[in-house]
Design a protein around this motif. Structure first.
Motif, PDB file in Angstrom:
ATOM      1  N   VAL A  13       0.858  -1.189   0.000  1.00  0.00           N
ATOM      2  CA  VAL A  13       0.000   0.000   0.000  1.00  0.00           C
ATOM      3  C   VAL A  13       0.887   1.230   0.000  1.00  0.00           C
ATOM      4  N   ASP A  14       0.942   1.929  -1.134  1.00  0.00           N
ATOM      5  CA  ASP A  14       1.776   3.125  -1.268  1.00  0.00           C
ATOM      6  C   ASP A  14       1.292   3.905  -2.478  1.00  0.00           C
ATOM      7  N   ASP A  15       1.242   5.222  -2.380  1.00  0.00           N
ATOM      8  CA  ASP A  15       0.728   6.017  -3.497  1.00  0.00           C
ATOM      9  C   ASP A  15       1.787   6.332  -4.551  1.00  0.00           C
ATOM     10  N   HIS A  16       3.039   5.920  -4.324  1.00  0.00           N
ATOM     11  CA  HIS A  16       4.106   6.175  -5.288  1.00  0.00           C
ATOM     12  C   HIS A  16       4.382   4.926  -6.130  1.00  0.00           C
ATOM     13  N   PRO A  17       4.150   4.987  -7.444  1.00  0.00           N
ATOM     14  CA  PRO A  17       4.335   3.823  -8.317  1.00  0.00           C
ATOM     15  C   PRO A  17       5.748   3.235  -8.245  1.00  0.00           C
ATOM     16  N   MET A  18       6.764   4.096  -8.198  1.00  0.00           N
ATOM     17  CA  MET A  18       8.143   3.593  -8.180  1.00  0.00           C
ATOM     18  C   MET A  18       8.430   2.811  -6.893  1.00  0.00           C
ATOM     19  N   MET A  19       7.870   3.275  -5.776  1.00  0.00           N
ATOM     20  CA  MET A  19       8.056   2.557  -4.516  1.00  0.00           C
ATOM     21  C   MET A  19       7.371   1.196  -4.583  1.00  0.00           C
ATOM     22  N   ARG A  20       6.162   1.147  -5.132  1.00  0.00           N
ATOM     23  CA  ARG A  20       5.460  -0.135  -5.271  1.00  0.00           C
ATOM     24  C   ARG A  20       6.235  -1.083  -6.181  1.00  0.00           C
ATOM     25  N   ASP A  21       6.750  -0.540  -7.284  1.00  0.00           N
ATOM     26  CA  ASP A  21       7.515  -1.369  -8.216  1.00  0.00           C
ATOM     27  C   ASP A  21       8.758  -1.937  -7.538  1.00  0.00           C
ATOM     28  N   GLY A  22       9.456  -1.087  -6.781  1.00  0.00           N
ATOM     29  CA  GLY A  22      10.671  -1.531  -6.111  1.00  0.00           C
ATOM     30  C   GLY A  22      10.398  -2.603  -5.070  1.00  0.00           C
ATOM     31  N   LEU A  23       9.340  -2.410  -4.295  1.00  0.00           N
ATOM     32  CA  LEU A  23       8.988  -3.399  -3.273  1.00  0.00           C
ATOM     33  C   LEU A  23       8.563  -4.722  -3.910  1.00  0.00           C
ATOM     34  N   GLU A  38      -1.782  -4.500  -4.903  1.00  0.00           N
ATOM     35  CA  GLU A  38      -1.190  -3.191  -4.660  1.00  0.00           C
ATOM     36  C   GLU A  38      -2.302  -2.156  -4.540  1.00  0.00           C
ATOM     37  N   ALA A  39      -2.210  -1.312  -3.523  1.00  0.00           N
ATOM     38  CA  ALA A  39      -3.209  -0.261  -3.308  1.00  0.00           C
ATOM     39  C   ALA A  39      -2.515   1.092  -3.313  1.00  0.00           C
ATOM     40  N   ILE A  40      -3.232   2.119  -3.758  1.00  0.00           N
ATOM     41  CA  ILE A  40      -2.634   3.457  -3.856  1.00  0.00           C
ATOM     42  C   ILE A  40      -3.088   4.386  -2.735  1.00  0.00           C
ATOM     43  N   ASP A  41      -4.037   3.941  -1.923  1.00  0.00           N
ATOM     44  CA  ASP A  41      -4.461   4.744  -0.776  1.00  0.00           C
ATOM     45  C   ASP A  41      -5.126   3.843   0.267  1.00  0.00           C
ATOM     46  N   GLY A  42      -5.486   4.437   1.395  1.00  0.00           N
ATOM     47  CA  GLY A  42      -6.054   3.662   2.478  1.00  0.00           C
ATOM     48  C   GLY A  42      -7.383   3.005   2.144  1.00  0.00           C
ATOM     49  N   LEU A  48      -8.972  -4.095  -0.717  1.00  0.00           N
ATOM     50  CA  LEU A  48      -8.184  -5.244  -1.155  1.00  0.00           C
ATOM     51  C   LEU A  48      -7.930  -6.216  -0.015  1.00  0.00           C
ATOM     52  N   PHE A  49      -7.748  -5.692   1.192  1.00  0.00           N
ATOM     53  CA  PHE A  49      -7.538  -6.583   2.338  1.00  0.00           C
ATOM     54  C   PHE A  49      -8.751  -7.492   2.517  1.00  0.00           C
ATOM     55  N   ALA A  50      -9.931  -6.922   2.341  1.00  0.00           N
ATOM     56  CA  ALA A  50     -11.158  -7.701   2.521  1.00  0.00           C
ATOM     57  C   ALA A  50     -11.283  -8.822   1.496  1.00  0.00           C
ATOM     58  N   THR A  51     -10.813  -8.580   0.276  1.00  0.00           N
ATOM     59  CA  THR A  51     -10.977  -9.573  -0.784  1.00  0.00           C
ATOM     60  C   THR A  51      -9.792 -10.538  -0.892  1.00  0.00           C
ATOM     61  N   LEU A  52      -8.591 -10.085  -0.483  1.00  0.00           N
ATOM     62  CA  LEU A  52      -7.388 -10.895  -0.689  1.00  0.00           C
ATOM     63  C   LEU A  52      -6.869 -11.589   0.568  1.00  0.00           C
ATOM     64  N   SER A  53      -7.200 -11.059   1.746  1.00  0.00           N
ATOM     65  CA  SER A  53      -6.722 -11.614   3.019  1.00  0.00           C
ATOM     66  C   SER A  53      -5.207 -11.880   3.008  1.00  0.00           C
ATOM     67  N   PRO A  54      -4.397 -10.849   2.839  1.00  0.00           N
ATOM     68  CA  PRO A  54      -2.942 -11.042   2.786  1.00  0.00           C
ATOM     69  C   PRO A  54      -2.384 -11.510   4.127  1.00  0.00           C
ATOM     70  N   ASP A  55      -1.230 -12.172   4.051  1.00  0.00           N
ATOM     71  CA  ASP A  55      -0.549 -12.576   5.279  1.00  0.00           C
ATOM     72  C   ASP A  55       0.147 -11.387   5.932  1.00  0.00           C
ATOM     73  N   ASP A  60       2.117   2.372   3.810  1.00  0.00           N
ATOM     74  CA  ASP A  60       2.655   3.720   3.918  1.00  0.00           C
ATOM     75  C   ASP A  60       1.729   4.564   4.793  1.00  0.00           C
ATOM     76  N   LEU A  61       2.265   5.631   5.406  1.00  0.00           N
ATOM     77  CA  LEU A  61       1.437   6.489   6.249  1.00  0.00           C
ATOM     78  C   LEU A  61       0.812   7.649   5.489  1.00  0.00           C
ATOM     79  N   GLN A  62       1.629   8.367   4.719  1.00  0.00           N
ATOM     80  CA  GLN A  62       1.155   9.567   4.035  1.00  0.00           C
ATOM     81  C   GLN A  62       0.588   9.208   2.670  1.00  0.00           C
ATOM     82  N   MET A  63      -0.748   9.209   2.574  1.00  0.00           N
ATOM     83  CA  MET A  63      -1.412   8.908   1.313  1.00  0.00           C
ATOM     84  C   MET A  63      -2.653   9.774   1.185  1.00  0.00           C
ATOM     85  N   PRO A  64      -3.136   9.973  -0.040  1.00  0.00           N
ATOM     86  CA  PRO A  64      -4.345  10.784  -0.227  1.00  0.00           C
ATOM     87  C   PRO A  64      -5.590  10.053   0.255  1.00  0.00           C
TER      88      PRO A  64
END
Length: 210
Positions: A13-23, A38-42, A48-55, A60-64
């Motif tokens: 979960v991060d609003d920056h595409p490059m950070m998501r790509d790197g992770l 991958e999510a771009i905001d809270g 996505l958490f509700a549908t995917l149930s990730p481990d 990220d903290l600062q997001m729109p």
């Protein structure tokens, strides 16, 4: 690797595409973990958490829209067993304490190296906590330190905007003497020499946004 065959399924979960790509690239080099979403905001993170149930969720903290702390609050309330790693550029004992209080499993800075990130994900998946070393040192340094009240935080945020005591008083519907009293308490609690110094310290420690 198929999701069903993946031992550790990660949501980024991060609003920056490059950070998501790197992770994603970092995580998918590992044989025992994969990125399932991958999510771009809270708001999208919660959906996505509700549908995917990730481990494990890297959050990220600062997001729109809905920020990381708001998303963390909702996720941990709805899914108490969720493993969430706060992954942010912001240190600061107050911000870290708030995230951990809301249920974050771990707290990492985006300056963390690959091995630290991968290790934290594995630890989180096993239900263990990881706090970045530099953050742990700061938490220890400020352990037991006075916490700013809600009203003091309101005053300090307006000080950050450059408001005078008179304008702060008008904005908060209190007297100038009350504002001065709050400022005196703020300076004492933060060990600050003046208003500007107080804002700098408060931002570094995470009481207010930088």
């Amino acid at each position: 690797m198929l999701d069903s065959d993946c031992p550790v399924r990660v949501l980024i979960v991060d609003d920056h595409p490059m950070m998501r790509d790197g992770l994603r690239s970092t995580i998918e080099l590992e044989n025992d973990m994969c990125v399932i979403g991958e999510a771009i905001d809270g708001a999208q993170a919660i959906e996505l958490f509700a549908t995917l149930s990730p481990d494990v969720t890297l959050l990220d903290l600062q997001m729109p829209n809905i920020d990381g702390l708001q998303a963390l609050t909702v996720i941990r309330k709805r899914w108490p067993g969720a493993s969430v790693i706060v992954f942010t550029i912001y240190p600061g004992d107050a911000r870290v304490t708030q995230a951990l209080t809301l249920g974050a499993t771990s707290y990492l800075l985006k300056s963390a190296g690959r091995n630290e990130i991968i290790g934290a994900i594995r630890e989180a998946a096993a239900g263990r906590q990881v706090i970045a070393t530099e953050i742990s040192s700061e938490l220890e340094a400020y352990h037991g330190a006075a916490v700013l009240t809600v009203r003091e935080l309101s005053v300090l945020r307006l000080v950050k905007e450059g408001m005078s005591n008179r304008l702060i008083a008008e904005s908060l519907f209190i007297s100038e003497d009350t504002v001065k009293s709050h400022m005196k308490s703020i300076l004492m609690k933060l060990g600050a020499s003046d208003r500007t110094h107080a804002v700098t310290i408060a931002a570094r420690r995470g009481f207010i946004d930088p």
